[in-house]
Motif scaffolding. Structure first.
Motif, PDB file in Angstrom:
ATOM      1  N   GLY A   1      28.279  30.420  65.045  1.00  0.00           N
ATOM      2  CA  GLY A   1      26.918  30.349  65.558  1.00  0.00           C
ATOM      3  C   GLY A   1      25.839  30.312  64.498  1.00  0.00           C
TER       4      GLY A   1
ATOM      5  N   GLY B   1      23.079  27.316  63.667  1.00  0.00           N
ATOM      6  CA  GLY B   1      21.628  27.456  63.622  1.00  0.00           C
ATOM      7  C   GLY B   1      21.032  27.000  62.311  1.00  0.00           C
TER       8      GLY B   1
ATOM      9  N   LEU C   1      18.815  32.142  68.476  1.00  0.00           N
ATOM     10  CA  LEU C   1      20.173  32.250  69.004  1.00  0.00           C
ATOM     11  C   LEU C   1      20.263  33.427  69.965  1.00  0.00           C
TER      12      LEU C   1
END
Length: 350
Positions: free
Chosen positions: A58, A62, A75
């Motif tokens: 993740g 980003g 996020l």
């Protein structure tokens, strides 16, 4: 309330990340995260499970996205390791934050309810004999329901296809016996649900039998960011017999040329029912056409009676797969793909 493009990160352990955290990982002050406690802060590992620290895809997603678009990224981590589609069921939303689905809705709605899209990595816990048979339909129903509950009928949904299963099947575990079925369901779903995009992972290295390594998870994050930017990655478009021994696999969606390390293609095989089909003694990429060329041994091809031959890429336990494009987007696990009828044998004596 964070200002920027908000992205939900959801799924199970490969989204959470089980890799050891390297202190030198990429960071960017323009990438922020909603903590478990509901506080916005600069995004840092671990994103999802503070009591079980690990690095996942993740954060790299980003960072890659913000550097490509210059749009701040927020996020919203919602993943939970070891969870199945049954545990993610929208039917459990009435339990509120005690359910995975209810918690996702709660976290998104608490930030205004509008997100740029969903980034999803899940499926390992649905690879047993019973759940794998239901996976495609369950996942196919899950996506529009989540879109409806978030008030966006065409909300972009990006998901990872399962990577390899790098071990022998443990029949008594209830897991992993039908790994390819879930992978193929994920591949097919991309063509059946609008505005969904799959990221392939079958080529990546592992840290254990089902979890990707830190380096691989970072590559997954970058692949997700490329998918958001409209790069789908290579997909099998069609397959044809060029001759009785040669198969050509046409590819669509690739950025630039297909690439393999060492020049030799790995990962393709054929089956006839449950038995091996023609064996390929050579597999390479035709640089002029970007096609994959598979050459079968003549005896191996001619001994097969009939034309019910299936082609696979990434079949079975711990396959070696190495096809990517110039953007490092991989060819997904694919199969079974029924081959067209072969050219006939030449007349006797010819």
């Amino acid at each position: 309330m964070y200002v920027g493009a908000l992205w939900v990160l959801a799924g199970q352990s490969n989204m959470v990340g089980r890799a050891k955290i390297d202190p030198s990982y990429n960071k960017d002050p323009r990438v922020r995260m909603l903590s478990v406690d509901g506080v916005w802060q600069q995004a840092a590992h671990p994103l999802h499970e503070p009591n079980r620290p690990g690095a996942g895809p993740g954060l790299e997603f980003g960072v890659s996205l913000v550097r490509a678009t210059n749009v701040p990224v927020g996020l919203i981590p919602c993943a939970k390791g070891g969870t199945s589609m049954a545990q993610w069921s929208p039917d459990l939303a009435s339990q509120g934050t005690a359910s995975l689905y209810g918690n996702l809705l709660h976290r998104v709605r608490g930030e205004g309810g509008r997100v740029a899209g969903i980034v999803w990595y899940q499926g390992e816990n649905d690879t047993g004999a019973k759940p794998s048979a239901l996976y495609k339909e369950t996942f196919k129903q899950f996506i529009p329901k989540l879109r409806s509950d978030l008030g966006s009928a065409n909300l972009p949904f990006y998901y990872a296809q399962l990577a390899r299963y790098a071990n022998y099947v443990a029949p008594r575990s209830g897991y992993y016996s039908e790994w390819n079925i879930v992978q193929e369901a994920q591949r097919i779903l991309e063509g059946e649900v609008p505005n969904v995009h799959m990221v392939a992972t079958v080529d990546l290295e592992h840290g254990d039998l089902i979890h990707l390594s830190r380096e691989s998870l970072e590559r997954v994050g970058r692949r997700f960011a490329l998918a958001v930017q409209g790069k789908s990655g290579p997909r099998i478009a069609s397959v044809r017999w060029e001759s009785r021994q040669e198969i050509r696999v046409s590819i669509t969606g690739a950025t630039g040329k297909l690439v393999v390390s060492g020049g030799r293609v790995f990962g393709f095989q054929t089956t006839v029912g449950d038995q091996p089909g023609p064996f390929f003694f050579r597999a390479n990429i035709d640089p002029a056409t970007n096609e994959i060329v598979l050459r079968a041994n003549r005896d191996s091809a001619d001994r097969i009676a009939g034309d019910k031959i299936d082609l696979w890429y990434g079949r079975g336990l711990d396959p070696i797969c190495n096809i990517v494009d110039s953007a490092d987007l991989a060819l997904p696990m694919s199969g079974p793909i029924r081959l067209p009828p072969r050219p006939p044998l030449p007349p006797t004596g010819k």
